[in-house]
Write an enzyme that holds these catalytic residues in place. Sequence first.
Site, PDB file in Angstrom:
ATOM      1  N   ARG A 126       8.669   7.734  -3.649  1.00  0.00           N
ATOM      2  CA  ARG A 126      10.098   7.429  -3.604  1.00  0.00           C
ATOM      3  C   ARG A 126      10.615   7.765  -2.209  1.00  0.00           C
ATOM      4  O   ARG A 126      10.247   8.786  -1.627  1.00  0.00           O
ATOM      5  CB  ARG A 126      10.883   8.243  -4.643  1.00  0.00           C
ATOM      6  N   THR A 160       4.199   6.127  -0.967  1.00  0.00           N
ATOM      7  CA  THR A 160       4.333   5.030  -1.939  1.00  0.00           C
ATOM      8  C   THR A 160       5.060   5.552  -3.176  1.00  0.00           C
ATOM      9  O   THR A 160       4.996   4.937  -4.228  1.00  0.00           O
ATOM     10  CB  THR A 160       2.949   4.491  -2.371  1.00  0.00           C
ATOM     11  N   PHE A 217       3.417  -1.573  -6.684  1.00  0.00           N
ATOM     12  CA  PHE A 217       3.133  -1.835  -8.113  1.00  0.00           C
ATOM     13  C   PHE A 217       2.721  -3.287  -8.352  1.00  0.00           C
ATOM     14  O   PHE A 217       2.264  -3.627  -9.441  1.00  0.00           O
ATOM     15  CB  PHE A 217       4.400  -1.560  -8.950  1.00  0.00           C
ATOM     16  N   ASP A 229       6.118   2.486   1.719  1.00  0.00           N
ATOM     17  CA  ASP A 229       6.394   1.427   0.744  1.00  0.00           C
ATOM     18  C   ASP A 229       7.777   1.625   0.142  1.00  0.00           C
ATOM     19  O   ASP A 229       8.264   0.767  -0.591  1.00  0.00           O
ATOM     20  CB  ASP A 229       5.332   1.440  -0.374  1.00  0.00           C
ATOM     21  N   GLU A 259      16.791   2.055   0.296  1.00  0.00           N
ATOM     22  CA  GLU A 259      16.214   0.718   0.085  1.00  0.00           C
ATOM     23  C   GLU A 259      17.018  -0.147  -0.889  1.00  0.00           C
ATOM     24  O   GLU A 259      16.878  -1.375  -0.889  1.00  0.00           O
ATOM     25  CB  GLU A 259      14.782   0.852  -0.452  1.00  0.00           C
ATOM     26  N   HIS A 266       8.533  -1.866  -1.285  1.00  0.00           N
ATOM     27  CA  HIS A 266       8.324  -1.344  -2.650  1.00  0.00           C
ATOM     28  C   HIS A 266       7.445  -2.307  -3.458  1.00  0.00           C
ATOM     29  O   HIS A 266       7.802  -2.727  -4.556  1.00  0.00           O
ATOM     30  CB  HIS A 266       9.662  -1.122  -3.357  1.00  0.00           C
TER      31      HIS A 266
HETATM   32  P1  NAI Z   1       2.721  11.432 -12.767  1.00  0.00           P
HETATM   33  O1  NAI Z   1       3.858  11.956 -13.574  1.00  0.00           O
HETATM   34  O2  NAI Z   1       1.444  11.084 -13.451  1.00  0.00           O
HETATM   35  O3  NAI Z   1       2.369  12.503 -11.628  1.00  0.00           O
HETATM   36  C1  NAI Z   1       3.332  13.161 -10.859  1.00  0.00           C
HETATM   37  C2  NAI Z   1       2.737  14.468 -10.395  1.00  0.00           C
HETATM   38  O4  NAI Z   1       3.681  15.108  -9.539  1.00  0.00           O
HETATM   39  C3  NAI Z   1       2.435  15.435 -11.555  1.00  0.00           C
HETATM   40  O5  NAI Z   1       1.134  15.972 -11.441  1.00  0.00           O
HETATM   41  C4  NAI Z   1       3.498  16.520 -11.378  1.00  0.00           C
HETATM   42  O6  NAI Z   1       3.044  17.814 -11.808  1.00  0.00           O
HETATM   43  C5  NAI Z   1       3.701  16.494  -9.871  1.00  0.00           C
HETATM   44  N1  NAI Z   1       4.959  17.114  -9.467  1.00  0.00           N
HETATM   45  C6  NAI Z   1       6.115  17.234 -10.155  1.00  0.00           C
HETATM   46  N2  NAI Z   1       7.030  17.910  -9.417  1.00  0.00           N
HETATM   47  C7  NAI Z   1       6.415  18.203  -8.250  1.00  0.00           C
HETATM   48  C8  NAI Z   1       6.823  18.915  -7.094  1.00  0.00           C
HETATM   49  N3  NAI Z   1       8.046  19.474  -7.003  1.00  0.00           N
HETATM   50  N4  NAI Z   1       5.939  19.046  -6.080  1.00  0.00           N
HETATM   51  C9  NAI Z   1       4.683  18.527  -6.165  1.00  0.00           C
HETATM   52  N5  NAI Z   1       4.236  17.856  -7.254  1.00  0.00           N
HETATM   53  C10 NAI Z   1       5.091  17.705  -8.274  1.00  0.00           C
HETATM   54  O7  NAI Z   1       3.296  10.205 -11.956  1.00  0.00           O
HETATM   55  P2  NAI Z   1       2.491   8.984 -11.318  1.00  0.00           P
HETATM   56  O8  NAI Z   1       2.345   7.907 -12.312  1.00  0.00           O
HETATM   57  O9  NAI Z   1       1.290   9.496 -10.620  1.00  0.00           O
HETATM   58  O10 NAI Z   1       3.564   8.459 -10.241  1.00  0.00           O
HETATM   59  C11 NAI Z   1       3.925   9.234  -9.118  1.00  0.00           C
HETATM   60  C12 NAI Z   1       5.145   8.630  -8.468  1.00  0.00           C
HETATM   61  O11 NAI Z   1       4.799   7.351  -7.943  1.00  0.00           O
HETATM   62  C13 NAI Z   1       6.309   8.325  -9.442  1.00  0.00           C
HETATM   63  O12 NAI Z   1       7.144   9.454  -9.588  1.00  0.00           O
HETATM   64  C14 NAI Z   1       7.024   7.194  -8.771  1.00  0.00           C
HETATM   65  O13 NAI Z   1       8.091   7.727  -8.017  1.00  0.00           O
HETATM   66  C15 NAI Z   1       5.993   6.592  -7.827  1.00  0.00           C
HETATM   67  N6  NAI Z   1       5.692   5.188  -8.129  1.00  0.00           N
HETATM   68  C16 NAI Z   1       5.843   4.254  -7.143  1.00  0.00           C
HETATM   69  C17 NAI Z   1       5.558   2.920  -7.374  1.00  0.00           C
HETATM   70  C18 NAI Z   1       5.687   1.883  -6.294  1.00  0.00           C
HETATM   71  O14 NAI Z   1       5.622   0.673  -6.578  1.00  0.00           O
HETATM   72  N7  NAI Z   1       5.828   2.252  -5.030  1.00  0.00           N
HETATM   73  C19 NAI Z   1       5.129   2.475  -8.694  1.00  0.00           C
HETATM   74  C20 NAI Z   1       4.940   3.542  -9.655  1.00  0.00           C
HETATM   75  C21 NAI Z   1       5.233   4.845  -9.373  1.00  0.00           C
END
Ligand code: NAI
Length: 345
Positions: A231, A229, A295, A255, A260, A292
């Site tokens: 990217r 869910t 959210f 998702d 996409e 997608h």
């Molecule tokens: P966040 O920034 O709170 O958490 C991301 C985590 O990934 C952090 O703990 C970070 O240290 C870790 N990280 C960074 N680089 C990494 C790597 N190389 N390997 C492993 N972990 C790594 O972000 P949040 O809010 O939890 O969102 C996560 C992802 O969810 C977003 O980047 C976005 O792509 C996706 N998303 C998808 C949505 C959807 O509707 N499908 C909606 C909102 C976000």
Amino acid sequence: MIKVAFYDTKEYDKSSFERYGSLHDMQFRFLETKLNEDTAELAKGCDVVCVFVNDIVNSAVIKKLYEFGVKLIALRCAGYNNVDVQAAFGKIHVVHVPAYSPYAVAEHAIALLLTSVRRIHKAYNRTREFNFSLNGLTGFDFHGKTVGVIGTGKIGRIFIDICRGFGMHVVAYDRFPPKDSDIEYVSLDELFERSDIISLHCPLTDETRHMIGADAISKMKKGVVIVNTSRGGLIDAEALLEGIKTRKIGAACLDVYEEEADIFFEDRSGHILDDDLLSRLISMPNVIVTSHQAFLTEDALNNIAETTVNNILSYFENDGICDNELCYRCGNIERCKKERKERCF
Ligand code: NAI
């Protein structure tokens, strides 16, 4: 009056943004088209462009927007892999919505997972046809299974809490794991080897692109369920399809999909889908694709509109200082001005 060119507008965006915008001196120019080099001109005369996940905000687009006098790019999402923040630096400030409802995304990941593992999508279709056979609907208990969570930020941690409620054992990998935590962090390889279910919650970066590819899949347990869910680009979709065809992957819940941008969010039911890979994935009995929508809850939409409007106001009324500003130096404590409560540039 702050003028905002609002790209890739959907009906559900309009109502929440009109509601919050009308509380302030803000005018939205709602555009159905996505932002790209050809459509950047539609932002002429606007102070702000408001964009979503599949708008293209590369250096050429940024150059045009800058020439048209746009001062702010306001992302109405958390991820910003579609924005060249380095190209924007020194020209146009970029703000985003760091969190609007991590619950919405984590809960959708669980919804996909339960649907897939308990074959709810198949049962739903069968009973509508008065087919009450249970053949082929056997699932497995979540209780006692190991789930591997990649990325333990806001969404990943909520996902972990829910999984623990099911009595699952959680292992995790994060590039920047917190120091004190009750989560069992392991290497990526160990996570691949031990997990019955793998859920992706890390951002898409150069480093994470195709982190789930042929090599990673070869290390996973036979029958593993993969949930994405986050990217699409985190998964090499060709390798995923191969893993499904060889029965190595038990199920995939997606998702997001790497290609996409021109497909998701639109009604394509009357068209021939050009993307053979996506068509093949969708045709698999053990693949569930949502477009997608993780959210998409009312709570999240309200939070998105409220935070985006506040980001814009903060920029124009607070000397350009906004807590949610982004630049390529953000996170680098040495060089990041935002940490010192200043504008990024
Ligand atoms: P966040 O920034 O709170 O958490 C991301 C985590 O990934 C952090 O703990 C970070 O240290 C870790 N990280 C960074 N680089 C990494 C790597 N190389 N390997 C492993 N972990 C790594 O972000 P949040 O809010 O939890 O969102 C996560 C992802 O969810 C977003 O980047 C976005 O792509 C996706 N998303 C998808 C949505 C959807 O509707 N499908 C909606 C909102 C976000």
